[in-house]
Design an enzyme around this catalytic site. Structure first.
Site, PDB file in Angstrom:
ATOM      1  CB  CYS A 130      -0.923  -0.023   1.217  1.00 18.85           C
ATOM      2  SG  CYS A 130      -1.720   1.554   1.573  1.00 18.85           S
TER       3      CYS A 130
ATOM      4  CB  CYS B 143       0.791   1.475   4.308  1.00 21.38           C
ATOM      5  SG  CYS B 143      -0.941   0.952   4.290  1.00 21.38           S
TER       6      CYS B 143
ATOM      7  CB  CYS C 181     -12.854   1.473 -13.991  1.00 22.63           C
ATOM      8  SG  CYS C 181     -14.174   0.462 -13.304  1.00 22.63           S
TER       9      CYS C 181
ATOM     10  CB  CYS D 245     -14.819   0.062 -16.912  1.00 24.54           C
ATOM     11  SG  CYS D 245     -15.569   1.237 -15.751  1.00 24.54           S
TER      12      CYS D 245
END
Length: 509
Positions: free
Chosen positions: A54, A57, A398, A401
């Protein structure tokens, strides 16, 4: 017998070592095997649930460690800890971790209702928030040394100067302190402190390590007026958008933001930023002035959101973050203090029209079964009274998508010979229309033939059969609210969404 006793002792000690938490940069490393023991051992424990991959993070890590070290050096009983939620999935599930980083505060070992950490991502923010949760709302300042220590401890600090700390004004000050999470407050009746800061009567002073250095509150001391005073003065005239400042920017009450997209490498960087700051002086508390380094890779999504390319910077855009986000663009590209001031003033007077992005219309926009819509042709196609138009509003990045794309193409093939049905798509990251506000991807909307500019949301199955039933029922079978759609931010790689606070940032930008 002695050998058995020694062996038992060794096993006990080894077991104790196995359960004890390791430390990394003053941060306790927690696992399922030691979580309960560490909660019991520490009265106040802040726990970050993180994922190694992440980005948010990683950006938080040095500030989190700095906060842990600062508290440890002060001899505080507050400890900071972290849990790798990808390794300790049971703990993550137990505490409802749905994004990274998720930070929870445990008090007195209470596992039933830990408090969500919601303040900023800098060490001072973390320390101040924790002190507010574990001590008095305002620290009593007995002498100048205590006051100086408070002022020095944070970027922003507020001190109430009251000769009678039981007065009504002092009580209002404490109410404001209790309502403010991320700024340390001090309260003093000491003549020594009054003299040190040249305060000659009861009052409140906000100290800060930027801009003018301090602001003196004027007027009747009430909780509401103090909070308004703090809101107006706690941020720099111009604040840079970063991982750390994002919660301050979007967590505040000022919902009108003007953004200067400026490459830090630009030859006239300092001059442009100085003019922007000069313009900001006239709009404190009304418009938040934000600088965005357009060279920084992490900011490219924001440029895309505003339809900007790096080579078009420096540039200025304004956005309102109410229920519906609305963008505004200056008529002139001249980025002087006077020009920016005039633009902001005209916006506040309601004289600026919203700016809607549009790509250029491709020459072959209608040659394929799925028609391509952009801002410039949307109205003409979607609200054609002779056509039933079914539109997918998508984002190129996306994942959902991308999964839908082959199904949508098949739907286009299915209805390509129907004169009254149009299957279309629009890239909503590059095109905006006044009639439709897109909050999630993919968003599917049906524009039935006839007068009235009717718009029907599709919320059925994302299958070819589901779409066909919807169209053949005239937009009835599958119609509904948009409560099943994916988030704009939608993380594609992880199983969990990234950090809710940062998701909100990207939702709003």
């Amino acid at each position: 017998m002695l050998r058995r006793a020694v062996l038992c002792l060794a096993l006990a000690v080894t077991a104790g070592w196995a359960w004890a938490a390791e430390e990394e940069d003053n941060v306790l490393v927690l696992k399922s095997s030691n979580f309960a023991e560490e909660l019991a051992a520490h009265k106040h424990l802040l726990v970050e649930f993180y994922a190694p991959w992440c980005g948010h993070c990683k950006a938080l890590a040095p500030e989190y460690a700095k906060a842990a070290g600062k508290l440890k050096a002060e001899g505080s009983d507050i400890r900071l800890a972290k849990v790798d939620a990808t390794e300790e999935s049971d703990l993550a599930q137990q505490y409802g971790v749905r994004g990274y980083p998720t930070i929870k505060f445990f008090k007195n070992g209470d596992t039933a209702s830990p408090k969500e950490y919601t303040a900023g991502r800098e060490a001072d923010d973390i320390v101040n928030w924790l002190k507010k949760r574990t001590g008095p709302a305002a620290t009593t300042l007995a002498d100048s040394a205590a006051a100086e220590s408070l002022v020095e401890s944070s970027e922003v600090a507020v001190i109430g100067f009251f000769k009678d700390v039981e007065s009504d004004a002092a009580k209002q000050f404490l109410l404001a302190a209790e309502a403010t999470d991320d700024i340390p407050f001090g309260l003093t009746a000491s003549s020594d402190v009054f003299s040190r800061y040249q305060v000659h009567q009861d009052g409140v002073v906000l100290f800060k390590k930027f801009d003018e250095g301090r602001n003196n509150f004027e007027g009747e001391v009430t909780k509401e007026k103090l909070l308004d005073f703090i809101k107006h003065n706690q941020l720099p005239l111009v604040i840079e958008f970063t991982e750390q400042t994002a919660p301050k920017i979007f967590g505040g009450e000022i919902k009108t933001h003007i953004l200067l997209f400026l490459p830090r490498s630009a030859a006239d960087h300092d001059g442009k930023l100085s003019g922007f700051k000069q313009a900001a002086e006239g709009f404190k508390g009304k418009i938040l002035f934000i600088f965005i380094d357009s060279d920084h890779a992490d900011n490219q999504r924001i440029l895309e959101f505003f339809g900007l390319k790096k080579e078009e910077c420096p540039a200025v855009r304004l956005i309102t973050l109410e229920e519906e986000m609305t963008k505004y663009k200056p008529e002139s590209d001249e980025l002087t203090a006077e020009g920016i001031t005039e633009f902001c003033q005209r916006f506040l007077e309601g004289k600026i029209k919203p700016h809607l992005m549009s790509q250029e219309l491709p020459e072959d926009w209608d040659r394929q079964p799925v028609k391509v819509l952009v801002g410039k042709n949307f109205e003409e196609v979607a609200f054609d009274e002779k056509k039933n138009v079914f539109v997918e509003f998508y984002a190129p990045w996306c994942g959902h998508c991308k999964q839908l794309a082959p199904i949508w193409d098949k739907l286009g093939e299915t209805y390509k010979e129907h004169q009254d049905i149009v299957i279309a798509k629009m890239d909503s990251t590059a095109n905006e229309v006044e009639a439709v506000k897109v909050h999630s991807f993919p968003t599917l909307k049906f524009f039935p033939a006839g007068p009235g500019r009717t718009v029907i949301d599709y919320n059925g199955e994302r299958t070819l059969d589901g779409f066909k039933k919807f169209l053949e029922s005239g937009g009835q079978d599958g119609a509904g609210d948009e409560d099943g759609l994916e988030d704009l931010e939608e993380a594609e790689e992880p199983d969990l969404e990234e950090d809710d606070d940062q998701k909100a940032v990207r939702d709003e930008l």
